[in-house]
Design a protein around this motif. Structure first.
Motif, PDB file in Angstrom:
ATOM      1  N   VAL A 106       0.859  -1.181   0.000  1.00  0.00           N
ATOM      2  CA  VAL A 106       0.000   0.000   0.000  1.00  0.00           C
ATOM      3  C   VAL A 106       0.897   1.233   0.000  1.00  0.00           C
ATOM      4  O   VAL A 106       1.871   1.317   0.749  1.00  0.00           O
ATOM      5  N   SER A 107       0.603   2.168  -0.889  1.00  0.00           N
ATOM      6  CA  SER A 107       1.329   3.436  -0.940  1.00  0.00           C
ATOM      7  C   SER A 107       0.406   4.533  -0.426  1.00  0.00           C
ATOM      8  O   SER A 107      -0.773   4.589  -0.777  1.00  0.00           O
ATOM      9  N   MET A 108       0.963   5.411   0.411  1.00  0.00           N
ATOM     10  CA  MET A 108       0.152   6.438   1.063  1.00  0.00           C
ATOM     11  C   MET A 108       0.840   7.791   0.993  1.00  0.00           C
ATOM     12  O   MET A 108       2.051   7.892   1.244  1.00  0.00           O
ATOM     13  N   LEU A 109       0.066   8.790   0.672  1.00  0.00           N
ATOM     14  CA  LEU A 109       0.536  10.172   0.677  1.00  0.00           C
ATOM     15  C   LEU A 109      -0.256  10.915   1.743  1.00  0.00           C
ATOM     16  O   LEU A 109      -1.488  10.942   1.697  1.00  0.00           O
ATOM     17  N   ALA A 110       0.449  11.496   2.710  1.00  0.00           N
ATOM     18  CA  ALA A 110      -0.191  12.228   3.807  1.00  0.00           C
ATOM     19  C   ALA A 110       0.239  13.680   3.747  1.00  0.00           C
ATOM     20  O   ALA A 110       1.440  13.980   3.641  1.00  0.00           O
ATOM     21  N   SER A 111      -0.736  14.595   3.811  1.00  0.00           N
ATOM     22  CA  SER A 111      -0.407  16.008   3.690  1.00  0.00           C
ATOM     23  C   SER A 111      -1.339  16.862   4.538  1.00  0.00           C
ATOM     24  O   SER A 111      -2.563  16.819   4.372  1.00  0.00           O
ATOM     25  N   ASN A 112      -0.762  17.621   5.457  1.00  0.00           N
ATOM     26  CA  ASN A 112      -1.496  18.711   6.103  1.00  0.00           C
ATOM     27  C   ASN A 112      -1.413  19.895   5.156  1.00  0.00           C
ATOM     28  O   ASN A 112      -0.343  20.479   4.975  1.00  0.00           O
ATOM     29  N   ILE A 113      -2.526  20.216   4.527  1.00  0.00           N
ATOM     30  CA  ILE A 113      -2.495  21.173   3.420  1.00  0.00           C
ATOM     31  C   ILE A 113      -2.589  22.632   3.869  1.00  0.00           C
ATOM     32  O   ILE A 113      -2.386  23.525   3.062  1.00  0.00           O
ATOM     33  N   LYS A 114      -2.891  22.863   5.155  1.00  0.00           N
ATOM     34  CA  LYS A 114      -3.129  24.197   5.718  1.00  0.00           C
ATOM     35  C   LYS A 114      -4.375  24.791   5.069  1.00  0.00           C
ATOM     36  O   LYS A 114      -4.370  25.154   3.889  1.00  0.00           O
ATOM     37  N   MET A 115      -5.430  24.879   5.842  1.00  0.00           N
ATOM     38  CA  MET A 115      -6.753  25.186   5.298  1.00  0.00           C
ATOM     39  C   MET A 115      -6.779  26.474   4.467  1.00  0.00           C
ATOM     40  O   MET A 115      -7.408  26.541   3.409  1.00  0.00           O
ATOM     41  N   SER A 116      -6.075  27.513   4.931  1.00  0.00           N
ATOM     42  CA  SER A 116      -6.111  28.788   4.211  1.00  0.00           C
ATOM     43  C   SER A 116      -5.280  28.768   2.928  1.00  0.00           C
ATOM     44  O   SER A 116      -5.372  29.695   2.114  1.00  0.00           O
ATOM     45  N   ASN A 117      -4.477  27.750   2.727  1.00  0.00           N
ATOM     46  CA  ASN A 117      -3.727  27.575   1.485  1.00  0.00           C
ATOM     47  C   ASN A 117      -4.710  27.239   0.353  1.00  0.00           C
ATOM     48  O   ASN A 117      -5.534  26.337   0.485  1.00  0.00           O
ATOM     49  N   ARG A 118      -4.628  27.924  -0.744  1.00  0.00           N
ATOM     50  CA  ARG A 118      -5.545  27.673  -1.865  1.00  0.00           C
ATOM     51  C   ARG A 118      -4.821  27.212  -3.127  1.00  0.00           C
ATOM     52  O   ARG A 118      -5.369  27.283  -4.228  1.00  0.00           O
ATOM     53  N   ASP A 119      -3.619  26.708  -2.955  1.00  0.00           N
ATOM     54  CA  ASP A 119      -2.884  26.179  -4.105  1.00  0.00           C
ATOM     55  C   ASP A 119      -3.287  24.718  -4.311  1.00  0.00           C
ATOM     56  O   ASP A 119      -2.504  23.790  -4.091  1.00  0.00           O
ATOM     57  N   TYR A 120      -4.530  24.521  -4.730  1.00  0.00           N
ATOM     58  CA  TYR A 120      -5.050  23.169  -4.916  1.00  0.00           C
ATOM     59  C   TYR A 120      -4.224  22.391  -5.942  1.00  0.00           C
ATOM     60  O   TYR A 120      -3.979  21.194  -5.783  1.00  0.00           O
ATOM     61  N   ASP A 121      -3.799  23.078  -6.979  1.00  0.00           N
ATOM     62  CA  ASP A 121      -3.119  22.398  -8.081  1.00  0.00           C
ATOM     63  C   ASP A 121      -1.805  21.758  -7.642  1.00  0.00           C
ATOM     64  O   ASP A 121      -1.385  20.736  -8.205  1.00  0.00           O
ATOM     65  N   ALA A 122      -1.124  22.359  -6.652  1.00  0.00           N
ATOM     66  CA  ALA A 122       0.154  21.799  -6.213  1.00  0.00           C
ATOM     67  C   ALA A 122      -0.037  20.395  -5.645  1.00  0.00           C
ATOM     68  O   ALA A 122       0.739  19.477  -5.949  1.00  0.00           O
ATOM     69  N   LEU A 123      -1.066  20.211  -4.825  1.00  0.00           N
ATOM     70  CA  LEU A 123      -1.327  18.883  -4.282  1.00  0.00           C
ATOM     71  C   LEU A 123      -1.826  17.941  -5.372  1.00  0.00           C
ATOM     72  O   LEU A 123      -1.431  16.769  -5.415  1.00  0.00           O
ATOM     73  N   VAL A 124      -2.663  18.433  -6.248  1.00  0.00           N
ATOM     74  CA  VAL A 124      -3.176  17.600  -7.339  1.00  0.00           C
ATOM     75  C   VAL A 124      -2.028  17.087  -8.197  1.00  0.00           C
ATOM     76  O   VAL A 124      -1.964  15.895  -8.535  1.00  0.00           O
ATOM     77  N   ARG A 125      -1.096  17.966  -8.545  1.00  0.00           N
ATOM     78  CA  ARG A 125       0.053  17.545  -9.364  1.00  0.00           C
ATOM     79  C   ARG A 125       0.869  16.477  -8.648  1.00  0.00           C
ATOM     80  O   ARG A 125       1.323  15.507  -9.268  1.00  0.00           O
ATOM     81  N   LEU A 126       1.049  16.648  -7.353  1.00  0.00           N
ATOM     82  CA  LEU A 126       1.825  15.678  -6.593  1.00  0.00           C
ATOM     83  C   LEU A 126       1.124  14.320  -6.553  1.00  0.00           C
ATOM     84  O   LEU A 126       1.764  13.274  -6.712  1.00  0.00           O
ATOM     85  N   VAL A 127      -0.180  14.326  -6.372  1.00  0.00           N
ATOM     86  CA  VAL A 127      -0.940  13.076  -6.352  1.00  0.00           C
ATOM     87  C   VAL A 127      -0.866  12.383  -7.718  1.00  0.00           C
ATOM     88  O   VAL A 127      -0.652  11.162  -7.802  1.00  0.00           O
ATOM     89  N   LEU A 128      -1.020  13.141  -8.782  1.00  0.00           N
ATOM     90  CA  LEU A 128      -0.963  12.556 -10.120  1.00  0.00           C
ATOM     91  C   LEU A 128       0.436  12.029 -10.443  1.00  0.00           C
ATOM     92  O   LEU A 128       0.579  11.028 -11.160  1.00  0.00           O
ATOM     93  N   GLU A 129       1.442  12.683  -9.898  1.00  0.00           N
ATOM     94  CA  GLU A 129       2.815  12.227 -10.129  1.00  0.00           C
ATOM     95  C   GLU A 129       3.113  10.946  -9.351  1.00  0.00           C
ATOM     96  O   GLU A 129       3.695  10.003  -9.885  1.00  0.00           O
ATOM     97  N   ARG A 130       2.681  10.890  -8.098  1.00  0.00           N
ATOM     98  CA  ARG A 130       3.020   9.772  -7.217  1.00  0.00           C
ATOM     99  C   ARG A 130       2.089   8.572  -7.396  1.00  0.00           C
ATOM    100  O   ARG A 130       2.468   7.445  -7.110  1.00  0.00           O
ATOM    101  N   LYS A 131       0.845   8.824  -7.762  1.00  0.00           N
ATOM    102  CA  LYS A 131      -0.155   7.762  -7.947  1.00  0.00           C
ATOM    103  C   LYS A 131      -0.310   6.885  -6.700  1.00  0.00           C
ATOM    104  O   LYS A 131      -0.177   5.655  -6.750  1.00  0.00           O
ATOM    105  N   PRO A 132      -0.584   7.479  -5.542  1.00  0.00           N
ATOM    106  CA  PRO A 132      -0.721   6.695  -4.320  1.00  0.00           C
ATOM    107  C   PRO A 132      -2.008   5.878  -4.306  1.00  0.00           C
ATOM    108  O   PRO A 132      -2.987   6.219  -4.975  1.00  0.00           O
TER     109      PRO A 132
END
Length: 367
Positions: A106-132
């Protein structure tokens, strides 16, 4: 050295003495427990004070202060040396056979994104790159859930959505089946955690706990945080499935609370013997410590652990790949709970559950 130099030296030495001694009291108050966090920074400061004592303070005074700085540095080292490669690993590395058998993994990506952060694309790109297989996003509100669901809805079959406007929201996305899902406020109202059964591709299952207890703050005790961490540890120890506990624990790996959690749960810390993997603060390189954790049952073997690139948050994301073996690793153990330790933890949990209060820091992420 002039009078200002001696004054600064005395101030730093006094601070380091109190910052080292006060956490030894184990008093569950934020102003004291928070002093546990910068052990790495204290160690560096003690080295600077040791060298400065020898170089700039003459005579017996310089020798005495150098000895004091050496002792203070040794105390810090006792806490943090376990999280360096000189120490024996607690989590066992996966064998070649387990590394090849992807159905056990099982591969897992864990991220505290900080609620006020609105850079949604940065996390999306990381998820698409890592494919957890599983993504655990912490501090999500409805905006975050909507953004991630819009971008990643076709990539994950199972979603657990717990948005909150107070900085305690959770979102779990999984390609693996999630069943027996429970979302609970374990200790404090509106501080949720999630508990679920995860089924691997080979049909084997494990229990996943995703947690984000309250942070320590100077003006408040830490019993809510400590109670939630202990409660999850007790549950994991009694679970009929091998357990994984992951999330932002708002606590460092070497603290009294985290070490007690490991003794109560029997779960292993893959950082031990490998490195600090400091996840907070992503914005202040000089003030970093490990707050985002994963602990696992001895039946798991570690394939990979890595701190990932920034995603606009004040936390770095973490990446873990585990393999579930058929037997426990006999050589791996976090130690056993002491006499009465479980009883004291249960008493603290009951006391905290009776308190009527809101979550700490619920207004920190207001836009």
């Amino acid at each position: 050295m002039n009078i200002w130099g001696y004054g600064l030296f005395g101030l730093l030495t006094t601070f380091l003495v109190f910052a080292t001694i006060l956490p030894l009291s184990k008093v569950p108050f934020g102003a004291i427990r928070g002093l546990d966090f910068p052990r790495q920074q204290y160690f560096v400061l003690s080295i600077i004070l040791f060298a400065s004592s020898i170089a700039f303070i003459p005579g017996l005074a310089g020798v005495s202060l150098a000895v004091l700085a050496f002792v203070l540095g040794a105390v810090q080292l006792l806490y943090i040396v376990k999280f360096t490669p000189v120490w024996a690993k607690q989590s066992v590395d996966a064998s070649d056979a387990l590394r090849r058998g992807v159905d056990h993994q099982v591969s897992m990506l864990a991220s505290n994104i900080k609620m006020s952060n609105r850079d949604y694309d940065a996390l999306v790109r990381l998820v698409l790159e890592r494919k957890p297989d599983i993504v655990m996003a912490i501090e999500v509100d409805k905006h975050w859930v909507d953004a991630l669901k819009s971008a990643l809805g076709d990539h994950f079959d199972h979603w657990i959505e717990v948005p909150r406007d107070n900085g305690y929201g959770l979102l779990i996305m999984s390609k693996l089946p999630l069943t027996e899902v429970e979302v609970r406020d374990l200790i404090t109202k509106d501080v949720p955690s999630a508990r679920m059964r995860v089924t691997l591709r080979n049909g084997e299952a494990f229990r996943l706990y995703v947690v984000h207890p309250e942070p320590p703050v100077m003006s408040h005790d830490t019993k809510g945080r400590d109670g939630e961490i202990a409660m999850v540890g007790l549950e994991a120890a009694n679970d009929n499935l091998p357990a994984v506990v992951a999330g932002d624990l708002n606590d460092v790996a070497w603290s009294t609370t985290t070490r007690r959690f490991q003794r109560l749960s029997g779960l292993l810390d893959p950082r031990v013997g490998r490195g600090f993997f400091n996840t907070f603060s992503a914005t202040m390189p000089w003030m970093r410590w490990p707050l985002d954790h994963l602990f696992h049952d001895p039946k798991f073997r570690l394939i990979e652990m890595r701190r990932l690139t920034k995603v606009g948050s004040d936390h770095f994301p973490m990446w873990f790949v585990l393999a579930l073996a058929t037997t426990e690793a006999e050589e791996a153990s976090p130690g056993e709970a002491g006499d009465g330790e479980a009883f004291e933890a249960k008493r603290m949990i009951v006391e905290e559950q009776k308190r009527d209060r809101g979550p700490i820091g619920s207004d920190w992420e207001d836009d």
